[in-house]
Design a protein around this motif. Structure first.
Motif, PDB file in Angstrom:
ATOM      1  N   ILE A  65      13.567  37.905  41.691  1.00 12.71           N
ATOM      2  CA  ILE A  65      12.462  38.822  42.027  1.00 12.71           C
ATOM      3  C   ILE A  65      12.715  40.198  41.429  1.00 12.71           C
ATOM      4  O   ILE A  65      11.819  40.825  40.853  1.00 12.71           O
ATOM      5  CB  ILE A  65      12.298  38.912  43.563  1.00 12.71           C
ATOM      6  CG1 ILE A  65      11.823  37.570  44.135  1.00 12.71           C
ATOM      7  CG2 ILE A  65      11.327  40.036  43.954  1.00 12.71           C
ATOM      8  CD1 ILE A  65      12.109  37.387  45.622  1.00 12.71           C
ATOM      9  N   LYS A  68      12.639  40.034  37.450  1.00 13.72           N
ATOM     10  CA  LYS A  68      11.307  39.816  36.880  1.00 13.72           C
ATOM     11  C   LYS A  68      10.279  40.836  37.387  1.00 13.72           C
ATOM     12  O   LYS A  68       9.088  40.727  37.069  1.00 13.72           O
ATOM     13  CB  LYS A  68      10.804  38.400  37.230  1.00 13.72           C
ATOM     14  CG  LYS A  68      11.694  37.286  36.737  1.00 13.72           C
ATOM     15  CD  LYS A  68      11.625  37.132  35.238  1.00 13.72           C
ATOM     16  CE  LYS A  68      12.431  35.930  34.768  1.00 13.72           C
ATOM     17  NZ  LYS A  68      12.596  35.894  33.320  1.00 13.72           N
ATOM     18  N   ASN A  69      10.734  41.812  38.174  1.00 15.61           N
ATOM     19  CA  ASN A  69       9.824  42.854  38.702  1.00 15.61           C
ATOM     20  C   ASN A  69       8.611  42.260  39.424  1.00 15.61           C
ATOM     21  O   ASN A  69       7.461  42.628  39.144  1.00 15.61           O
ATOM     22  CB  ASN A  69       9.344  43.772  37.578  1.00 15.61           C
ATOM     23  CG  ASN A  69      10.404  44.778  37.189  1.00 15.61           C
ATOM     24  OD1 ASN A  69      10.948  45.454  38.047  1.00 15.61           O
ATOM     25  ND2 ASN A  69      10.708  44.853  35.905  1.00 15.61           N
ATOM     26  N   LEU A  70       8.869  41.383  40.361  1.00 18.10           N
ATOM     27  CA  LEU A  70       7.779  40.711  41.080  1.00 18.10           C
ATOM     28  C   LEU A  70       7.363  41.471  42.348  1.00 18.10           C
ATOM     29  O   LEU A  70       6.899  40.873  43.310  1.00 18.10           O
ATOM     30  CB  LEU A  70       8.210  39.271  41.437  1.00 18.10           C
ATOM     31  CG  LEU A  70       8.587  38.391  40.245  1.00 18.10           C
ATOM     32  CD1 LEU A  70       9.087  37.031  40.708  1.00 18.10           C
ATOM     33  CD2 LEU A  70       7.404  38.229  39.288  1.00 18.10           C
ATOM     34  N   LYS A  73       3.885  41.056  44.206  1.00 18.55           N
ATOM     35  CA  LYS A  73       3.677  39.857  45.043  1.00 18.55           C
ATOM     36  C   LYS A  73       4.076  40.124  46.493  1.00 18.55           C
ATOM     37  O   LYS A  73       3.578  39.477  47.407  1.00 18.55           O
ATOM     38  CB  LYS A  73       4.514  38.680  44.513  1.00 18.55           C
ATOM     39  CG  LYS A  73       4.253  38.311  43.070  1.00 18.55           C
ATOM     40  CD  LYS A  73       2.946  37.589  42.908  1.00 18.55           C
ATOM     41  CE  LYS A  73       2.787  37.010  41.511  1.00 18.55           C
ATOM     42  NZ  LYS A  73       1.407  36.561  41.275  1.00 18.55           N
ATOM     43  N   ILE A 265       7.601  31.651  45.049  1.00 23.39           N
ATOM     44  CA  ILE A 265       8.666  32.013  44.087  1.00 23.39           C
ATOM     45  C   ILE A 265       9.716  30.903  44.046  1.00 23.39           C
ATOM     46  O   ILE A 265      10.160  30.481  42.969  1.00 23.39           O
ATOM     47  CB  ILE A 265       9.324  33.351  44.484  1.00 23.39           C
ATOM     48  CG1 ILE A 265       8.307  34.489  44.583  1.00 23.39           C
ATOM     49  CG2 ILE A 265      10.467  33.704  43.529  1.00 23.39           C
ATOM     50  CD1 ILE A 265       7.727  34.990  43.315  1.00 23.39           C
TER      51      ILE A 265
END
Length: 375
Positions: A65, A68-70, A73, A265
């Motif tokens: 997370i 990937k700079n999520l 979300k 995820i």
């Protein structure tokens, strides 16, 4: 996995209250020893193995997370992201979490992970153990929760100095009981401990410090108060401004694991994994699925669909952060009772289970806690 009829012990309420368990019957019956669940050793091994593996998968997910700079979300605001990353990179300690499993004796699936503020700790650790010792002293139970808690706090004494921890929660009986039990485990491990209602945690603006009522600076604070509430009520900015001079347990990185956004995820990282249910940020091709808010508690605002038609739903105040869609798991049905297994990870290890049972498919705050043993 069997559901076996039993009898309430004589003076059972008095026995529970003597152990400091005062919410056994608050809104109807919560602690229910009119029956119990019996597991085989093989079934317990399955649950234990799944707990250990899913915990490692969750740790991998935190890395993923962040990498990937999520953040979007998870509805994490820009200004709080570095705080989370630092808590992760500096390995700020996590004490516990509770995986909720659907399990029918063969198939075991992760429903969600209560990673930040899991409750039912005291009844899982102490109350069902005393029930076992009185009625089935020759039997065993999957339950080393207490020993692992004390041992893990002992381990943390090597890294935490000073050895004084504040334990904070709201003042309702369930939260206070869970926090006071955790405080007792830390005390047994050699910490000086002190309870403080979460609303009494002060903020000294001039020095950017969290302070107790006597104006002592609070260096370690265990909180049973979710990070999404901390962010919503404006407290999060103070955490960032303080810059970890006060260290919070659970740490900020646990917000990523306590959100239902974790579930899609994990499915993306581990497609078709045997412990996971298909999960997405849109319904996609799913026909039988649960629509769950990214953040919610006690089953609030969850809707279950079968063949794209809603069959059960709970109202509530959640959902503004968005929803996820998770393939439906058929919970085992014991005469209209549906059990969900709460499997504890303490420190880094599986530690035991507690079972909540409901007459509804969505486990909510009317569910009952039912003890278990190994047959």
């Amino acid at each position: 996995m069997e559901r076996i009829q039993s009898q309430f012990r004589k003076n059972w309420q008095h026995k529970l209250e003597n152990l400091g368990f005062g919410y056994h019957s608050l809104d109807g019956l919560y602690w229910d020893e009119s029956h119990y669940y019996q597991f085989s050793t093989e079934e317990i091994n399955t649950i234990e193995k799944a707990t250990a593996e899913l915990w490692q998968m969750c740790l991998e997910a935190v890395d993923h997370i962040i990498e990937k700079n999520l953040w979007e979300k998870f509805n994490i605001p820009n200004w709080f992201r570095n705080y989370i990353v630092t808590s992760w990179e500096e390995d700020h300690p996590s004490i516990y979490g509770r995986f909720d499993f659907g399990f029918d004796g063969k198939n075991l699936k992760l429903l969600e992970f209560n990673a930040d503020t899991p409750t039912s700790l005291y009844e899982g650790s102490v109350i069902q153990w005393y029930w076992l010792q009185e009625l089935f002293p020759y039997k065993d139970q999957f339950n080393s929760i207490h020993e692992k808690l004390v041992d893990y706090w002992k381990h943390l004494r090597n890294y935490m100095n000073p050895h004084h921890i504040y334990f904070a929660s709201l003042t309702n009986i369930e939260d206070v009981t869970n926090v006071e039990y955790m405080r007792d485990c830390a005390s047994q491990a050699g910490f000086d401990t002190e309870f403080i209602p979460v609303q009494d945690i002060g903020w000294a603006e001039d020095i950017s410090e969290f302070i107790a009522a006597d104006r002592s600076i609070m260096e370690y604070i265990f909180k049973l108060y979710p990070y999404e509430w901390i962010l919503a009520d404006g407290f999060g900015e103070k955490l960032v401004k303080n810059g970890f001079r006060s260290q919070w347990i659970e740490p900020a990185w646990k917000i990523l694991l306590s959100s239902k956004a974790l579930l899609p995820i994990l499915w993306e990282m581990y497609p078709n994994h045997p412990y996971l249910l298909e999960s997405y940020f849109e319904p996609k091709h799913l026909k039988d699925f649960a629509k769950k808010p990214v953040y919610s508690r006690e089953g609030a605002n969850v809707i279950l669909y079968k063949n794209n038609i809603p069959v059960e739903e709970n109202d509530g105040v959640y959902g503004k952060e968005g929803f996820i869609y998770q393939q439906l798991f058929d919970l085992p049905n014991f005469d209209g009772n549906y059990p969900v297994i709460g499997s504890w990870v303490i420190g880094q290890e599986p530690a035991g289970i507690g079972i909540r049972e409901s007459v509804h498919l969505i486990t909510n705050n009317q569910s009952r806690f039912v003890p278990h043993l190994i047959g």
